[in-house]
Design an enzyme around this catalytic site. Structure first.
Site, PDB file in Angstrom:
ATOM      1  N   ARG A  95      11.627  -5.400   5.070  1.00 26.13           N
ATOM      2  CA  ARG A  95      11.380  -3.985   4.734  1.00 26.13           C
ATOM      3  C   ARG A  95      12.371  -3.067   5.451  1.00 26.13           C
ATOM      4  NH1 ARG A  95       5.413  -1.792   5.263  1.00 26.13           N
ATOM      5  NH2 ARG A  95       5.584  -2.457   7.435  1.00 26.13           N
ATOM      6  N   ARG A 107      11.737  -0.798  11.023  1.00 28.49           N
ATOM      7  CA  ARG A 107      10.745  -0.369  12.003  1.00 28.49           C
ATOM      8  C   ARG A 107      10.686  -1.367  13.161  1.00 28.49           C
ATOM      9  NH1 ARG A 107       5.478   0.627   8.334  1.00 28.49           N
ATOM     10  NH2 ARG A 107       4.533  -0.292  10.191  1.00 28.49           N
ATOM     11  N   LYS A 149       0.831  -1.221   0.000  1.00 27.07           N
ATOM     12  CA  LYS A 149       0.000   0.000   0.000  1.00 27.07           C
ATOM     13  C   LYS A 149       0.865   1.271   0.000  1.00 27.07           C
ATOM     14  CE  LYS A 149      -2.048  -1.211   3.813  1.00 27.07           C
ATOM     15  NZ  LYS A 149      -1.317  -2.488   4.032  1.00 27.07           N
ATOM     16  N   ARG A 192       0.133  -8.476  13.763  1.00 23.84           N
ATOM     17  CA  ARG A 192      -0.502  -7.493  12.872  1.00 23.84           C
ATOM     18  C   ARG A 192      -1.383  -8.184  11.839  1.00 23.84           C
ATOM     19  NH1 ARG A 192       4.617  -4.313  11.164  1.00 23.84           N
ATOM     20  NH2 ARG A 192       3.250  -3.270   9.663  1.00 23.84           N
ATOM     21  N   ARG A 212      -9.313   1.335   8.886  1.00 26.73           N
ATOM     22  CA  ARG A 212      -8.813   0.018   9.259  1.00 26.73           C
ATOM     23  C   ARG A 212      -9.808  -0.737  10.129  1.00 26.73           C
ATOM     24  NH1 ARG A 212      -2.902   0.793   8.891  1.00 26.73           N
ATOM     25  NH2 ARG A 212      -1.715  -0.903   9.759  1.00 26.73           N
TER      26      ARG A 212
HETATM   27  P1  ADP Z   1       2.277  -1.876   3.191  1.00 29.74           P
HETATM   28  O1  ADP Z   1       2.275  -0.359   3.137  1.00 29.74           O
HETATM   29  O2  ADP Z   1       1.057  -2.464   2.551  1.00 29.74           O
HETATM   30  O3  ADP Z   1       2.520  -2.404   4.560  1.00 29.74           O
HETATM   31  P2  ADP Z   1       4.819  -1.638   1.739  1.00 29.74           P
HETATM   32  O4  ADP Z   1       4.487  -0.763   0.576  1.00 29.74           O
HETATM   33  O5  ADP Z   1       5.576  -0.995   2.852  1.00 29.74           O
HETATM   34  O6  ADP Z   1       3.484  -2.378   2.285  1.00 29.74           O
HETATM   35  O7  ADP Z   1       5.616  -2.893   1.167  1.00 29.74           O
HETATM   36  C1  ADP Z   1       6.087  -3.937   2.038  1.00 29.74           C
HETATM   37  C2  ADP Z   1       7.437  -4.451   1.539  1.00 29.74           C
HETATM   38  O8  ADP Z   1       7.278  -5.151   0.305  1.00 29.74           O
HETATM   39  C3  ADP Z   1       8.489  -3.362   1.277  1.00 29.74           C
HETATM   40  O9  ADP Z   1       9.729  -3.872   1.683  1.00 29.74           O
HETATM   41  C4  ADP Z   1       8.427  -3.145  -0.239  1.00 29.74           C
HETATM   42  O10 ADP Z   1       9.663  -2.712  -0.775  1.00 29.74           O
HETATM   43  C5  ADP Z   1       8.046  -4.534  -0.754  1.00 29.74           C
HETATM   44  N1  ADP Z   1       7.147  -4.532  -1.927  1.00 29.74           N
HETATM   45  C6  ADP Z   1       6.063  -3.749  -2.136  1.00 29.74           C
HETATM   46  N2  ADP Z   1       5.450  -4.045  -3.293  1.00 29.74           N
HETATM   47  C7  ADP Z   1       6.165  -5.074  -3.850  1.00 29.74           C
HETATM   48  C8  ADP Z   1       6.038  -5.859  -5.047  1.00 29.74           C
HETATM   49  N3  ADP Z   1       5.040  -5.656  -5.921  1.00 29.74           N
HETATM   50  N4  ADP Z   1       6.964  -6.808  -5.280  1.00 29.74           N
HETATM   51  C9  ADP Z   1       7.969  -7.028  -4.386  1.00 29.74           C
HETATM   52  N5  ADP Z   1       8.142  -6.346  -3.245  1.00 29.74           N
HETATM   53  C10 ADP Z   1       7.254  -5.372  -2.972  1.00 29.74           C
HETATM   54  P1  AMP Z   2       1.265   0.947   9.108  1.00 32.92           P
HETATM   55  O1  AMP Z   2       2.329   1.992   8.913  1.00 32.92           O
HETATM   56  O2  AMP Z   2       0.068   1.186   8.254  1.00 32.92           O
HETATM   57  O3  AMP Z   2       1.827  -0.450   8.979  1.00 32.92           O
HETATM   58  O4  AMP Z   2       0.757   1.110  10.611  1.00 32.92           O
HETATM   59  C1  AMP Z   2       1.622   0.913  11.720  1.00 32.92           C
HETATM   60  C2  AMP Z   2       0.824   0.899  13.015  1.00 32.92           C
HETATM   61  O5  AMP Z   2       0.202   2.177  13.233  1.00 32.92           O
HETATM   62  C3  AMP Z   2      -0.327  -0.113  13.089  1.00 32.92           C
HETATM   63  O6  AMP Z   2       0.119  -1.409  13.458  1.00 32.92           O
HETATM   64  C4  AMP Z   2      -1.225   0.534  14.167  1.00 32.92           C
HETATM   65  O7  AMP Z   2      -0.701   0.342  15.457  1.00 32.92           O
HETATM   66  C5  AMP Z   2      -1.089   2.023  13.824  1.00 32.92           C
HETATM   67  N1  AMP Z   2      -2.116   2.445  12.838  1.00 32.92           N
HETATM   68  C6  AMP Z   2      -1.899   2.871  11.565  1.00 32.92           C
HETATM   69  N2  AMP Z   2      -3.060   3.188  10.965  1.00 32.92           N
HETATM   70  C7  AMP Z   2      -4.053   2.948  11.864  1.00 32.92           C
HETATM   71  C8  AMP Z   2      -5.468   3.053  11.841  1.00 32.92           C
HETATM   72  N3  AMP Z   2      -6.137   3.464  10.738  1.00 32.92           N
HETATM   73  N4  AMP Z   2      -6.160   2.733  12.958  1.00 32.92           N
HETATM   74  C9  AMP Z   2      -5.525   2.330  14.081  1.00 32.92           C
HETATM   75  N5  AMP Z   2      -4.192   2.180  14.161  1.00 32.92           N
HETATM   76  C10 AMP Z   2      -3.444   2.486  13.076  1.00 32.92           C
END
Ligand code: ADP
Ligand code: AMP
Length: 219
Positions: A131, A164, A18, A175, A93
């Site tokens: 990541r 992170r 995302k 999660r 969420r």
């Molecule tokens: P989210 O925001 O849904 O938690 P991220 O955008 O942070 O996901 O992506 C999670 C991990 O997967 C990151 O390390 C990113 O570089 C990798 N990633 C994202 N999209 C792809 C893809 N299409 N193919 C391979 N790796 C990806």
């Molecule tokens: P993310 O960066 O989207 O992976 O979110 C990291 C963490 O932030 C989550 O595990 C939650 O603890 C908190 N968080 C992010 N977005 C929300 C949301 N919409 N509602 C509640 N907690 C959130």
């Protein structure tokens, strides 16, 4: 004439891509990425009251309470850069957040589309534990799947890449559980409203981006 805005709700498990896709969509559409996770992390870094409150939940992989999160999003969407809409990343969420968001954006034509990025659960864990995020600009990499040009450094601003705290395997599994219990019901919610679109997140970042762009029509 009503003030039409384009609100895109990106759905998908943690690690689905995302954030990666929202940043690219921001460049393509001019709509800002609104990541509640990024806003919480910004508050954490700056040791605000909101940051301190969010930390206790984030450390466990639990969700920050709805009332706090919804208020934060209302403030964010009132900023001038969001005057044409936004790419929502990680919000809503919960069903309560989705209802509140519907009410918030109803005067502007409502949610435009809710793409769900679908990947395998094991892929989720692999992607999240590998990541790395830039401390300066928040750009996201993967040590194997999407590595930076120079190890440990951001391609864009040479910022330090870090893992992170909540990207450790034990927290990731929690999660995922939280996702299935609290967030996955949103798939049915947006399906029933005719707004859900499925995108295969197992494709390359470029292909996923192309699929998403084809779904977004700016109002
Ligand atoms: P989210 O925001 O849904 O938690 P991220 O955008 O942070 O996901 O992506 C999670 C991990 O997967 C990151 O390390 C990113 O570089 C990798 N990633 C994202 N999209 C792809 C893809 N299409 N193919 C391979 N790796 C990806
Ligand atoms: P993310 O960066 O989207 O992976 O979110 C990291 C963490 O932030 C989550 O595990 C939650 O603890 C908190 N968080 C992010 N977005 C929300 C949301 N919409 N509602 C509640 N907690 C959130």
């Amino acid at each position: 004439m009503t003030d039409k805005r384009t609100y895109v709700v990106l759905l998908g498990a943690p690690g689905a891509g995302k954030g990666t896709q929202a940043k690219l969509l921001e460049q393509a559409t001019g709509l800002p990425q609104v990541s509640t996770g990024d806003i919480f992390r910004y508050n954490l870094k700056n040791e605000t009251e909101l940051g301190k409150l969010a930390k206790s939940y984030m450390d466990k992989g639990a969700l920050v309470p709805d009332d706090v999160t919804i208020r934060m999003v209302e403030d964010r969407l009132a900023q001038p850069d969001a005057a044409r809409g936004a790419i929502m990343d990680g919000f809503p969420r919960t069903l309560a957040q989705a209802d509140a968001f519907d009410r918030l954006v109803a005067p502007f034509g409502g949610v435009a589309v809710a793409p769900v990025i679908v990947i395998d659960d094991e892929e989720t864990v692999y992607r999240i534990t590998g990541r790395r995020s830039c401390r300066a600009c928040g750009s996201v990499y993967h040590i194997i799947l999407n590595p930076p040009k120079v190890e440990g450094r951001c391609d864009k601003d040479n910022g330090e890449l870090y893992q992170r705290d909540d990207d450790q395997e034990a927290t990731v599994r929690n999660r995922l559980l939280v996702y299935y219990k609290q967030t996955a019901p949103l798939i049915g919610y947006y399906y029933a409203k005719g707004l859900l679109r499925e995108v295969n997140g197992g494709e390359t970042i470029e292909l996923v981006q192309a699929a998403l762009r084809s779904l977004i029509k700016l109002k």
